[in-house]
Design a protein around this motif. Sequence first.
Motif, PDB file in Angstrom:
ATOM      1  N   GLU A 203      81.119   6.021 -25.060  1.00 49.56           N
ATOM      2  CA  GLU A 203      79.758   5.590 -24.731  1.00 49.56           C
ATOM      3  C   GLU A 203      78.929   5.423 -26.003  1.00 49.56           C
ATOM      4  O   GLU A 203      78.041   4.564 -26.071  1.00 49.56           O
ATOM      5  N   GLN A 206      79.962   2.039 -27.483  1.00 53.44           N
ATOM      6  CA  GLN A 206      79.418   0.939 -26.694  1.00 53.44           C
ATOM      7  C   GLN A 206      77.932   0.743 -26.983  1.00 53.44           C
ATOM      8  O   GLN A 206      77.442  -0.389 -27.058  1.00 53.44           O
ATOM      9  N   THR A 226      80.994  -6.536 -29.172  1.00 53.12           N
ATOM     10  CA  THR A 226      81.055  -5.586 -28.059  1.00 53.12           C
ATOM     11  C   THR A 226      80.813  -6.267 -26.717  1.00 53.12           C
ATOM     12  O   THR A 226      81.518  -6.000 -25.730  1.00 53.12           O
ATOM     13  N   ALA A 227      79.828  -7.147 -26.667  1.00 49.75           N
ATOM     14  CA  ALA A 227      79.504  -7.827 -25.408  1.00 49.75           C
ATOM     15  C   ALA A 227      80.684  -8.665 -24.912  1.00 49.75           C
ATOM     16  O   ALA A 227      80.968  -8.715 -23.711  1.00 49.75           O
ATOM     17  N   LEU A 230      83.494  -6.363 -23.518  1.00 52.74           N
ATOM     18  CA  LEU A 230      83.201  -5.813 -22.195  1.00 52.74           C
ATOM     19  C   LEU A 230      83.443  -6.823 -21.073  1.00 52.74           C
ATOM     20  O   LEU A 230      83.585  -6.446 -19.915  1.00 52.74           O
ATOM     21  N   LYS A 231      83.485  -8.107 -21.429  1.00 55.42           N
ATOM     22  CA  LYS A 231      83.715  -9.144 -20.418  1.00 55.42           C
ATOM     23  C   LYS A 231      85.203  -9.433 -20.202  1.00 55.42           C
ATOM     24  O   LYS A 231      85.565 -10.290 -19.409  1.00 55.42           O
ATOM     25  N   ASP A 297      79.469  -2.549 -13.408  1.00 55.27           N
ATOM     26  CA  ASP A 297      80.252  -3.415 -14.280  1.00 55.27           C
ATOM     27  C   ASP A 297      81.219  -2.556 -15.085  1.00 55.27           C
ATOM     28  O   ASP A 297      80.982  -1.364 -15.294  1.00 55.27           O
ATOM     29  N   PRO A 298      82.315  -3.144 -15.575  1.00 57.60           N
ATOM     30  CA  PRO A 298      83.252  -2.384 -16.403  1.00 57.60           C
ATOM     31  C   PRO A 298      82.554  -1.871 -17.667  1.00 57.60           C
ATOM     32  O   PRO A 298      81.678  -2.541 -18.222  1.00 57.60           O
ATOM     33  N   ASP A 299      82.910  -0.676 -18.114  1.00 61.47           N
ATOM     34  CA  ASP A 299      82.381  -0.168 -19.370  1.00 61.47           C
ATOM     35  C   ASP A 299      83.491  -0.149 -20.408  1.00 61.47           C
ATOM     36  O   ASP A 299      84.630  -0.562 -20.143  1.00 61.47           O
ATOM     37  N   LEU A 300      83.162   0.318 -21.610  1.00 65.45           N
ATOM     38  CA  LEU A 300      84.129   0.279 -22.697  1.00 65.45           C
ATOM     39  C   LEU A 300      85.363   1.117 -22.387  1.00 65.45           C
ATOM     40  O   LEU A 300      86.475   0.762 -22.778  1.00 65.45           O
ATOM     41  N   ASP A 302      86.843   1.469 -19.527  1.00 63.47           N
ATOM     42  CA  ASP A 302      87.726   0.665 -18.678  1.00 63.47           C
ATOM     43  C   ASP A 302      88.531  -0.331 -19.521  1.00 63.47           C
ATOM     44  O   ASP A 302      89.742  -0.493 -19.340  1.00 63.47           O
ATOM     45  N   VAL A 303      87.832  -1.004 -20.451  1.00 61.51           N
ATOM     46  CA  VAL A 303      88.497  -1.992 -21.302  1.00 61.51           C
ATOM     47  C   VAL A 303      89.502  -1.299 -22.217  1.00 61.51           C
ATOM     48  O   VAL A 303      90.643  -1.759 -22.390  1.00 61.51           O
TER      49      VAL A 303
END
Length: 320
Positions: A203, A206, A226-227, A230-231, A297-300, A302-303
């Motif tokens: 966190e 991110q 970063t953006a 996250l996508k 939404d997915p966070d870091l 998750d990625v």
Amino acid sequence: MDLPDYAIEAKGVFKTYAASKTTPEKRALNGIDLQVPRGSIFGLLGPNGAGKSTFINILAGLTRKTSGTVKIWDRDIDERPRDARAAIGVVPQELAADVFFTPEESLETQAGMYGVKKADRRTAELLAAMGLSDKAKAYVRQLSGGMKRRLMVAKAMVHNPPVLILDEPTAGVDVELRKQLWAYVLELNRQGVTIVLTTHYLEEAQELCDRIAIINRGEVVASEPTATLLKRLDTRNVVVTPEEPVENAPSLTGFETKLRAGGAFSVTYKTGQSSVEQVLAAVRAQGLHIRDIATEDPDLEDVFLSLTYNAADAADPLKD
């Protein structure tokens, strides 16, 4: 003098540790290609054993790479090793300080090692920035773990390097000190210092980093703003709170469900294939009445897990 576009550039960096009597040969880095833009806060993430520490040690001059090229502030670490090291400050993960020195003496000694003239030293300024002014003349052994870590940050900055590497800087640091440390780091960045951060607190990465690279098994598996990172995941969660709490998450065709606290449940769907309305229709088809919904939404994390888990499950790229 023109400033470089990249604070750090690595091309085709390999590191192989030779075999010993008890351990086989090990490849720690498998062709690292990495560019850290000047002036950025750059996250360098990866699971334990991914190669992050090896790469940092190469930058710091503590480990010799097997092959490849590395530049720090446009200075090749092989051709101009002293100049390259002068451009970087490293805060290691392990606490290391001479317990018989005071913080003031530690900074003065460190500055002397870098050849900083007495008139140019910033000992009092750095101690104040790290909240250590009142401990300037106390022995280091009397400092708490958090204070010792802040002292290490100050030591890394005595020669005013344009690049600062922070290896797990907030490990063992309480919330108050963590906020103070990040406030100083952000101020350094505003002044033009490039920050490279490794952390297991995803966190933090991110929130702070404008670009993140993820290393796994000695390879860079992602390096993006970063953006953009996250996508990468095309999934989203809908958290459903039903009128009557459920004891088990309902089974919904085409969706993954998971029980949440308080009798709620989450439904994961692919944004390119389904919509929130389709999720809610599937929930209602089970005879459930919806009291409230929320989307996630997915966070870091998750990625990070998707990239490192998938790579770990694939064939080992470091084996013949």
